[in-house]
Design a protein around this motif. Structure first.
Motif, PDB file in Angstrom:
ATOM      1  N   GLU A  83       0.984  -1.092  -0.070  1.00 30.50           N
ATOM      2  CA  GLU A  83      -0.370   0.284  -0.071  1.00 30.50           C
ATOM      3  C   GLU A  83       0.907   1.245  -0.371  1.00 30.50           C
ATOM      4  OE1 GLU A  83      -2.559  -0.062   3.388  1.00 30.50           O
ATOM      5  OE2 GLU A  83      -3.146  -2.147   2.814  1.00 30.50           O
ATOM      6  N   ARG A  84       1.882   1.073  -0.280  1.00 27.83           N
ATOM      7  CA  ARG A  84       2.916   2.276   0.365  1.00 27.83           C
ATOM      8  C   ARG A  84       4.172   2.612  -0.447  1.00 27.83           C
ATOM      9  NH1 ARG A  84       4.225  -0.470   5.563  1.00 27.83           N
ATOM     10  NH2 ARG A  84       6.079  -0.713   5.003  1.00 27.83           N
ATOM     11  N   ILE A  85       3.464   1.630  -1.996  1.00 22.42           N
ATOM     12  CA  ILE A  85       4.318   1.928  -2.875  1.00 22.42           C
ATOM     13  C   ILE A  85       3.274   2.648  -3.815  1.00 22.42           C
ATOM     14  CG2 ILE A  85       4.288   1.092  -5.410  1.00 22.42           C
ATOM     15  CD1 ILE A  85       4.462  -1.687  -4.458  1.00 22.42           C
ATOM     16  N   PRO A  86       3.819   4.432  -4.160  1.00 23.44           N
ATOM     17  CA  PRO A  86       3.253   5.385  -4.555  1.00 23.44           C
ATOM     18  C   PRO A  86       2.134   4.674  -5.857  1.00 23.44           C
ATOM     19  CG  PRO A  86       5.446   6.078  -4.967  1.00 23.44           C
ATOM     20  CD  PRO A  86       4.924   4.390  -4.080  1.00 23.44           C
ATOM     21  N   LYS A  87       1.106   5.366  -6.323  1.00 26.70           N
ATOM     22  CA  LYS A  87      -0.060   4.629  -6.847  1.00 26.70           C
ATOM     23  C   LYS A  87       0.008   4.865  -8.278  1.00 26.70           C
ATOM     24  CE  LYS A  87      -3.735   4.556  -3.537  1.00 26.70           C
ATOM     25  NZ  LYS A  87      -2.905   4.930  -1.958  1.00 26.70           N
ATOM     26  N   ARG A  88       0.858   6.367  -8.914  1.00 27.62           N
ATOM     27  CA  ARG A  88       1.381   6.065  -9.986  1.00 27.62           C
ATOM     28  C   ARG A  88       1.755   5.246 -10.526  1.00 27.62           C
ATOM     29  NH1 ARG A  88       5.769   9.345 -10.683  1.00 27.62           N
ATOM     30  NH2 ARG A  88       6.233  10.101  -8.620  1.00 27.62           N
ATOM     31  N   SER A 141       3.614   2.098 -13.521  1.00 27.64           N
ATOM     32  CA  SER A 141       5.263   1.969 -13.786  1.00 27.64           C
ATOM     33  C   SER A 141       6.475   1.817 -13.594  1.00 27.64           C
ATOM     34  CB  SER A 141       5.155   3.562 -14.397  1.00 27.64           C
ATOM     35  OG  SER A 141       5.602   3.802 -12.414  1.00 27.64           O
ATOM     36  N   ALA A 142       7.697   1.943 -14.073  1.00 29.22           N
ATOM     37  CA  ALA A 142       8.479   1.628 -14.427  1.00 29.22           C
ATOM     38  C   ALA A 142       9.785   1.125 -12.863  1.00 29.22           C
ATOM     39  CB  ALA A 142       9.746   1.928 -15.489  1.00 29.22           C
ATOM     40  N   LEU A 143       9.821   2.695 -12.369  1.00 30.54           N
ATOM     41  CA  LEU A 143      10.565   2.523 -10.998  1.00 30.54           C
ATOM     42  C   LEU A 143      10.066   3.382  -9.918  1.00 30.54           C
ATOM     43  CD1 LEU A 143      12.606   5.500 -12.838  1.00 30.54           C
ATOM     44  CD2 LEU A 143      13.494   3.302 -12.445  1.00 30.54           C
ATOM     45  N   VAL A 144       9.788   2.091  -9.039  1.00 29.61           N
ATOM     46  CA  VAL A 144       9.904   2.679  -7.155  1.00 29.61           C
ATOM     47  C   VAL A 144      10.803   2.964  -6.589  1.00 29.61           C
ATOM     48  CG1 VAL A 144       8.625   1.143  -5.654  1.00 29.61           C
ATOM     49  CG2 VAL A 144       7.259   0.683  -7.617  1.00 29.61           C
ATOM     50  N   PRO A 145      10.888   3.417  -5.707  1.00 30.34           N
ATOM     51  CA  PRO A 145      11.752   4.233  -4.771  1.00 30.34           C
ATOM     52  C   PRO A 145      11.706   3.494  -3.637  1.00 30.34           C
ATOM     53  CG  PRO A 145       9.529   5.708  -4.807  1.00 30.34           C
ATOM     54  CD  PRO A 145       9.631   4.341  -5.855  1.00 30.34           C
ATOM     55  N   PHE A 146      12.795   2.591  -3.492  1.00 26.99           N
ATOM     56  CA  PHE A 146      12.852   1.659  -2.052  1.00 26.99           C
ATOM     57  C   PHE A 146      12.397   2.225  -0.601  1.00 26.99           C
ATOM     58  CE2 PHE A 146      14.119  -0.875   0.620  1.00 26.99           C
ATOM     59  CZ  PHE A 146      13.873  -2.273   0.446  1.00 26.99           C
ATOM     60  N   GLN A 147      12.775   3.608  -1.146  1.00 28.53           N
ATOM     61  CA  GLN A 147      13.056   3.901   1.032  1.00 28.53           C
ATOM     62  C   GLN A 147      11.793   4.725   0.599  1.00 28.53           C
ATOM     63  OE1 GLN A 147      17.149   6.338   1.742  1.00 28.53           O
ATOM     64  NE2 GLN A 147      17.206   5.254  -0.447  1.00 28.53           N
ATOM     65  N   ALA A 148      10.995   5.274  -0.298  1.00 33.88           N
ATOM     66  CA  ALA A 148       9.655   4.871  -0.050  1.00 33.88           C
ATOM     67  C   ALA A 148       8.452   4.224   0.473  1.00 33.88           C
ATOM     68  CB  ALA A 148       8.822   5.845  -1.714  1.00 33.88           C
ATOM     69  N   TYR A 184      14.106   1.781  -8.454  1.00 36.35           N
ATOM     70  CA  TYR A 184      13.768   0.213  -9.292  1.00 36.35           C
ATOM     71  C   TYR A 184      13.118  -0.177 -10.136  1.00 36.35           C
ATOM     72  CZ  TYR A 184      17.553  -1.002  -5.271  1.00 36.35           C
ATOM     73  OH  TYR A 184      18.206  -0.452  -4.436  1.00 36.35           O
ATOM     74  N   CYS A 185      13.006  -0.616 -12.259  1.00 32.95           N
ATOM     75  CA  CYS A 185      12.204  -1.022 -12.672  1.00 32.95           C
ATOM     76  C   CYS A 185      12.068  -2.372 -12.340  1.00 32.95           C
ATOM     77  CB  CYS A 185      13.310  -1.208 -13.604  1.00 32.95           C
ATOM     78  SG  CYS A 185      12.432  -1.786 -15.587  1.00 32.95           S
ATOM     79  N   ILE A 238       6.698  -7.373  -6.631  1.00 36.34           N
ATOM     80  CA  ILE A 238       5.850  -6.598  -7.694  1.00 36.34           C
ATOM     81  C   ILE A 238       5.253  -7.165  -8.871  1.00 36.34           C
ATOM     82  CG2 ILE A 238       5.754  -4.306  -8.231  1.00 36.34           C
ATOM     83  CD1 ILE A 238       6.421  -2.983  -6.023  1.00 36.34           C
ATOM     84  N   LYS A 239       3.517  -8.106  -9.152  1.00 38.82           N
ATOM     85  CA  LYS A 239       3.375  -8.386  -9.978  1.00 38.82           C
ATOM     86  C   LYS A 239       2.389  -7.099 -11.160  1.00 38.82           C
ATOM     87  CE  LYS A 239       5.722 -11.683  -8.664  1.00 38.82           C
ATOM     88  NZ  LYS A 239       6.853 -12.282  -9.584  1.00 38.82           N
TER      89      LYS A 239
END
Length: 292
Positions: free
Chosen positions: A170-175, A179-186, A209-210, A291-292
């Motif tokens: 749930e902490r993964i930015p919804k947008r 998409s390609a990149l997820v900030p680990f520290q977020a 990370y992609c 993350i799928k």
């Protein structure tokens, strides 16, 4: 410990900085200590099962009063306090305190943030009774099993995924979920910030990370930030892409061409508790798999 490295835990972020012991509340500052920079998963396992914490306990009434008076009078040094310093060992998997290694006290002056220094050569050792020792261990374990748990476990989470909480996705930015990149520290804000001091400034690195299942890249996007002391805002200093397989660097368009990616990576890694190549590979594998 011949070359210990330190990780300051941001315990104020979720009220993990409150400890009730000996009939009063204390405000906490906590540092996780590694005997040396971590260079393998086996070393992470050893640190997980036998970690050292250094804690600074300030009576909460003094901590609060110092911050209140500083805000009213604009003075930095406004309150005296007796601070207790603890060194303990803990098994982070079981969250059990293994031993209280050292307990000492010093009279000091608190600054405007309610914090004060404690120097070993200026402090005196406290001899705890068996009852005080047991009650302190009980209080620390209660905190470790509560609000302090994510601070203790998230630095290890990409190596030991069973530490994940039910709400982490749930902490993964919804947008960014598709998409390609997820900030680990977020996603894991207590995993430990990547920082270095350079030319009297503090710099931080965000690693993204992609997770696109249709992409077979093995890159980490690294963005280097500094902070404007007047506004408190983040300022982008530079950035690059790091290839985990090839161990190569690629410039990011619109960032300064003079930015020396390899040297910045080297210096961030040198000052980090976990070697960056190891940390980045573990984080990449963790997010790719889950993350799928």
């Amino acid at each position: 410990m011949q070359n210990p490295v330190y990780m300051q835990l941001n315990v104020g972020a979720n009220e993990a900085n409150r400890l009730y012991w000996h009939g009063q509340y204390y405000s906490l500052e906590v540092v996780l200590v590694f005997p040396k920079q971590v260079e393998s998963k086996d070393e992470m396992q050893k640190n997980l099962e036998l970690s050292t914490l250094v804690l600074k306990l300030t009576p909460f009434k003094n901590h609060f009063r110092a911050k209140m008076l500083a805000s009213l009078t604009s003075q930095e040094n406004v309150q005296q306090s007796n601070i207790i310093g603890l060194t303990v060992t803990i098994n982070i998997r079981t969250l059990k305190i293994l031993e209280i290694l050292d307990t000492r006290e010093i009279a000091t002056t608190l600054d405007g943030e309610g914090s004060g220094s404690i120097q070993r050569d200026e402090s005196h050792q406290i001899k705890l009774s068996d009852k005080e020792n047991s009650s302190l261990i009980e209080a620390l374990e209660k905190l470790a099993e509560g609000n302090l748990m994510p601070h203790l476990r998230q630095p290890f989470i990409s190596f030991f995924p069973d530490f994940v909480d039910d709400q982490w996705q749930e902490r993964i930015p919804k947008r960014q979920k598709k998409s390609a990149l997820v900030p680990f520290q977020a996603v894991f804000p207590y995993a430990g910030s990547i920082e270095r001091s350079f030319e009297n400034k503090m710099f931080a690195m965000d690693d993204l990370y992609c997770v696109n299942p249709e992409c077979d890249c093995s890159e980490v996007t690294c963005v280097v930030l500094t902070f404007d002391p007047e506004t408190g805002r983040e300022i982008t200093h530079g950035g690059f892409k790091y290839n985990l397989d090839k161990k190569t660097f690629k410039a990011i368009p619109n960032f300064p061409s003079s930015f020396n990616s390899q040297e910045w990576f080297k210096q961030f890694s040198k000052q980090n508790a976990i070697q960056l190549q190891l940390a980045f590979q573990a984080r990449y594998d963790f997010l790719r798999e889950r993350i799928k």
